[in-house]
Enzyme design. Sequence first.
Site, mmCIF file in Angstrom:
data_model
loop_
_atom_site.group_PDB
_atom_site.id
_atom_site.type_symbol
_atom_site.label_atom_id
_atom_site.label_comp_id
_atom_site.label_asym_id
_atom_site.label_seq_id
_atom_site.Cartn_x
_atom_site.Cartn_y
_atom_site.Cartn_z
ATOM 1 N N HIS A 106 30.812 46.927 39.152
ATOM 2 C CA HIS A 106 31.946 46.192 38.597
ATOM 3 C C HIS A 106 32.313 45.077 39.568
ATOM 4 O O HIS A 106 32.206 45.245 40.791
ATOM 5 C CB HIS A 106 33.142 47.125 38.404
ATOM 6 C CG HIS A 106 34.470 46.424 38.409
ATOM 7 N ND1 HIS A 106 35.239 46.316 39.562
ATOM 8 C CD2 HIS A 106 35.160 45.789 37.430
ATOM 9 C CE1 HIS A 106 36.345 45.647 39.283
ATOM 10 N NE2 HIS A 106 36.329 45.317 38.005
ATOM 11 N N HIS A 143 27.152 47.096 51.489
ATOM 12 C CA HIS A 143 28.263 46.843 52.409
ATOM 13 C C HIS A 143 27.918 45.768 53.441
ATOM 14 O O HIS A 143 28.824 45.059 53.904
ATOM 15 C CB HIS A 143 28.698 48.147 53.076
ATOM 16 C CG HIS A 143 29.567 48.984 52.194
ATOM 17 N ND1 HIS A 143 30.924 48.811 52.106
ATOM 18 C CD2 HIS A 143 29.261 49.979 51.319
ATOM 19 C CE1 HIS A 143 31.434 49.664 51.230
ATOM 20 N NE2 HIS A 143 30.442 50.395 50.740
ATOM 21 N N GLY A 256 48.586 40.995 25.606
ATOM 22 C CA GLY A 256 48.119 40.645 24.270
ATOM 23 C C GLY A 256 46.735 40.054 24.258
ATOM 24 O O GLY A 256 46.400 39.249 23.400
ATOM 25 N N GLY A 257 45.910 40.463 25.225
ATOM 26 C CA GLY A 257 44.540 39.974 25.288
ATOM 27 C C GLY A 257 43.683 40.534 24.167
ATOM 28 O O GLY A 257 44.108 41.381 23.381
ATOM 29 N N ARG A 258 42.457 40.064 24.125
ATOM 30 C CA ARG A 258 41.527 40.481 23.069
ATOM 31 C C ARG A 258 40.970 41.863 23.402
ATOM 32 O O ARG A 258 40.261 42.040 24.394
ATOM 33 C CB ARG A 258 40.400 39.456 22.952
ATOM 34 C CG ARG A 258 39.415 39.730 21.827
ATOM 35 C CD ARG A 258 38.469 38.547 21.684
ATOM 36 N NE ARG A 258 37.538 38.716 20.598
ATOM 37 C CZ ARG A 258 36.279 39.138 20.752
ATOM 38 N NH1 ARG A 258 35.824 39.441 21.964
ATOM 39 N NH2 ARG A 258 35.473 39.247 19.713
#
Length: 301
Positions: A106, A143, A256-258
């Site tokens: 991620h 790292h 209020g994102g998609r």
Amino acid sequence: MNELIQVKDYLQSLQSRIVSELEDLDGKASFRRDAWDRPAGGGGLSCVLSDGNVFEKAGVGYSHVFGDKLPPSATKNRPDLAGSGFQAVGVSLVIHPENPYVPTTHANFRFFTAGDDDPVWWFGGGFDLTPYYAFEEDVIHWHEVAKAACDPFGEDLYGRYKKWCDDYFFLKHRDETRGVGGLFFDDLNEPGFERSFEFLQSAGDSFLPAYKPIVRKRKDHPYGQRQRDFQLYRRGRYVEFNLIYDRGTVFGLQSGGRTESILMSLPPLVAWKYDWHPEPGSPEEELYRKYLKPRDWLDRE
């Protein structure tokens, strides 16, 4: 705001580079590119790859959203900004490989401005690695690249942001880290815009050099149903973290994102088993014993 334009240009370029290099690495599937608008202000581009040779699912999203009121998740540490107008621009990605010997990963890189008369701005982001069957040399490489991205900006920076990552990606209800960490930073503005932006770019530009060599090394490792079952079980931890703790997910939903773009980070297949524990001395038990706890991976002594 000229600074916002600079950051947008960089992040859109970063998304494009990551998408292109992941397609080359996969060798089969291509990303579906899905542009979207946010009714309350802004929009973005979601790029999703599915059912590839290497990646079962990969999502790389860019967004630039704005509005009249910051959502609660963004003002938790900045109560003075509650109710302020805002702009947020960022790139966020999650990669779920098919082979259990290739780690999930991620990354997120973002820039906020808030306030109307005298806007406040800050950077945030980082990257982390979530192996299922870990190789210590891969974790050390990960790292080392993270440290190299930080070193030009201060000798103590890697240690601080590495610890922040360990603390942030920790599942309190499981008493374990999500993976082997990396870097996490937020509210970065003290060095000034130019230096802070340079650090964001250093971190963003380090993601592919950190991840690609691991994928190349492990993508053809043989595996069977046992390894696949364990991978699906451990993916459950990823879902738990994203839906319970992840601030980016909460911000996206509160602002209020998609929804499709916010939840594209979730794996395509996942499994939960009741009260499952790894067999003592097994490779699965090694993950818990050796890797799912904070550790100084660059200590050679």
